[in-house]
Design a protein around this motif. Sequence first.
Motif, short mmCIF file in Angstrom:
data_model
loop_
_atom_site.label_atom_id
_atom_site.label_comp_id
_atom_site.label_asym_id
_atom_site.label_seq_id
_atom_site.Cartn_x
_atom_site.Cartn_y
_atom_site.Cartn_z
N GLY A 125 0.79 -1.23 0.00
CA GLY A 125 0.00 0.00 0.00
C GLY A 125 0.82 1.27 0.00
O GLY A 125 0.26 2.36 -0.18
N SER A 126 2.11 1.18 0.21
CA SER A 126 2.98 2.36 0.24
C SER A 126 4.01 2.25 -0.87
O SER A 126 4.31 1.16 -1.37
N PRO A 127 4.63 3.39 -1.26
CA PRO A 127 5.71 3.32 -2.26
C PRO A 127 6.85 2.41 -1.82
O PRO A 127 7.42 1.69 -2.64
N GLU A 128 7.16 2.43 -0.51
CA GLU A 128 8.23 1.57 0.00
C GLU A 128 7.86 0.09 -0.14
O GLU A 128 8.69 -0.74 -0.48
N GLY A 129 6.59 -0.21 0.13
CA GLY A 129 6.13 -1.59 0.00
C GLY A 129 6.16 -2.06 -1.44
O GLY A 129 6.53 -3.22 -1.73
N ARG A 130 5.79 -1.19 -2.36
CA ARG A 130 5.81 -1.58 -3.78
C ARG A 130 7.25 -1.73 -4.27
O ARG A 130 7.55 -2.61 -5.09
N ALA A 131 8.15 -0.90 -3.78
CA ALA A 131 9.57 -1.06 -4.13
C ALA A 131 10.10 -2.39 -3.60
O ALA A 131 10.88 -3.08 -4.28
N ALA A 132 9.66 -2.79 -2.41
CA ALA A 132 10.07 -4.08 -1.86
C ALA A 132 9.55 -5.22 -2.72
O ALA A 132 10.24 -6.23 -2.91
N LEU A 133 8.35 -5.07 -3.25
CA LEU A 133 7.80 -6.10 -4.12
C LEU A 133 8.61 -6.20 -5.41
O LEU A 133 8.93 -7.32 -5.88
N LEU A 134 8.98 -5.07 -6.00
CA LEU A 134 9.82 -5.10 -7.19
C LEU A 134 11.18 -5.73 -6.89
O LEU A 134 11.73 -6.48 -7.72
N HIS A 135 11.72 -5.44 -5.72
CA HIS A 135 13.01 -6.02 -5.33
C HIS A 135 12.89 -7.53 -5.22
O HIS A 135 13.79 -8.28 -5.66
N ALA A 136 11.79 -8.01 -4.65
CA ALA A 136 11.58 -9.45 -4.52
C ALA A 136 11.48 -10.12 -5.89
O ALA A 136 12.04 -11.21 -6.11
N ARG A 181 -1.15 -1.18 -11.01
CA ARG A 181 -2.12 -0.46 -11.83
C ARG A 181 -2.92 0.52 -10.96
O ARG A 181 -3.14 1.68 -11.35
N LYS A 182 -3.34 0.06 -9.78
CA LYS A 182 -4.08 0.94 -8.87
C LYS A 182 -3.23 2.11 -8.42
O LYS A 182 -3.75 3.21 -8.17
N ALA A 183 -1.92 1.88 -8.28
CA ALA A 183 -1.02 2.95 -7.86
C ALA A 183 -0.57 3.83 -9.01
O ALA A 183 0.21 4.78 -8.81
#
Length: 271
Positions: A72-83, A187-189
């Motif tokens: 839900g946060s930019p940091e969380g989405r960056a962590a998902l991309l990193h994974a 997409r939602k973000a």
Amino acid sequence: MAVEVLTTADGRAKTALSRAHAARWFAGVAGDAAPLPVVPPSGDAPVPPLRPARPDRPRLLAPRDVPRRGPGSPEGRAALLHAVAHIELNAVDLHWDIIARFAHVPMPPGFYDDWVRAADEESKHFNLMCDCLEARDSHYGALDAHAGMWRAAEDTAGDLMARLAVVPMVLEARGLDVTPGMIEVFRKAKDSDAVEALSTIYAEEVGHVAYGSKWFHFLCGRENSDPKVVFHGLVRRYFPSPLKPPFNDEKRAEAGLPLDFYWPLAGEARR
């Protein structure tokens, strides 16, 4: 060429080498360059390492110790991309490893074509994820990562059929189940670059699962064995967890995985 990729540590350097070797392979196959040997002469091929070279970062942790971050946060989405970047880099090594480790098993030239192509595409996927991270002032290695991803390769190092069953037909098939949800998160973000990159990965991963299914069925036919029975036995032996629904039945079918291959393995409690 496979061992050279496996012994290169830096992610960008590894994938650049992977893509260059893939281009050379297909140039040779097409007749535009000196042909490459399909299987090296016995005893002359370098031995692949049990574990591929890795950069100093990310720090690799036990799965339970990797921090969980919501998307839900930019940091969380960056962590998902990193994974995802970490998964893709492992996939590059997995596809070159299957070529080097099982060179003693007689296989048609198409087997090597498929896995070189898959390694090339995984290299592209890793770079797409790195580009997304760098656009967010991050990079691969900025966060800790999962240390257990190479376990399947080590466990199946002595059995080509087990490697095909567990890596493309279980682990990569899992990517077909979860990637649509990740695409929807971005997409939602309104993160259009991540949506485009993940959509490319999603489309091409179907082919990698299909390669696994094709060559698994080929080996079963060579041994006159029932593919479903063999698959269930190998997954129960080498994959410690039950398969987790919901499954992307449509894309799994497109990749050559029938329902009766994976649904009986869902929810089973086993060691």
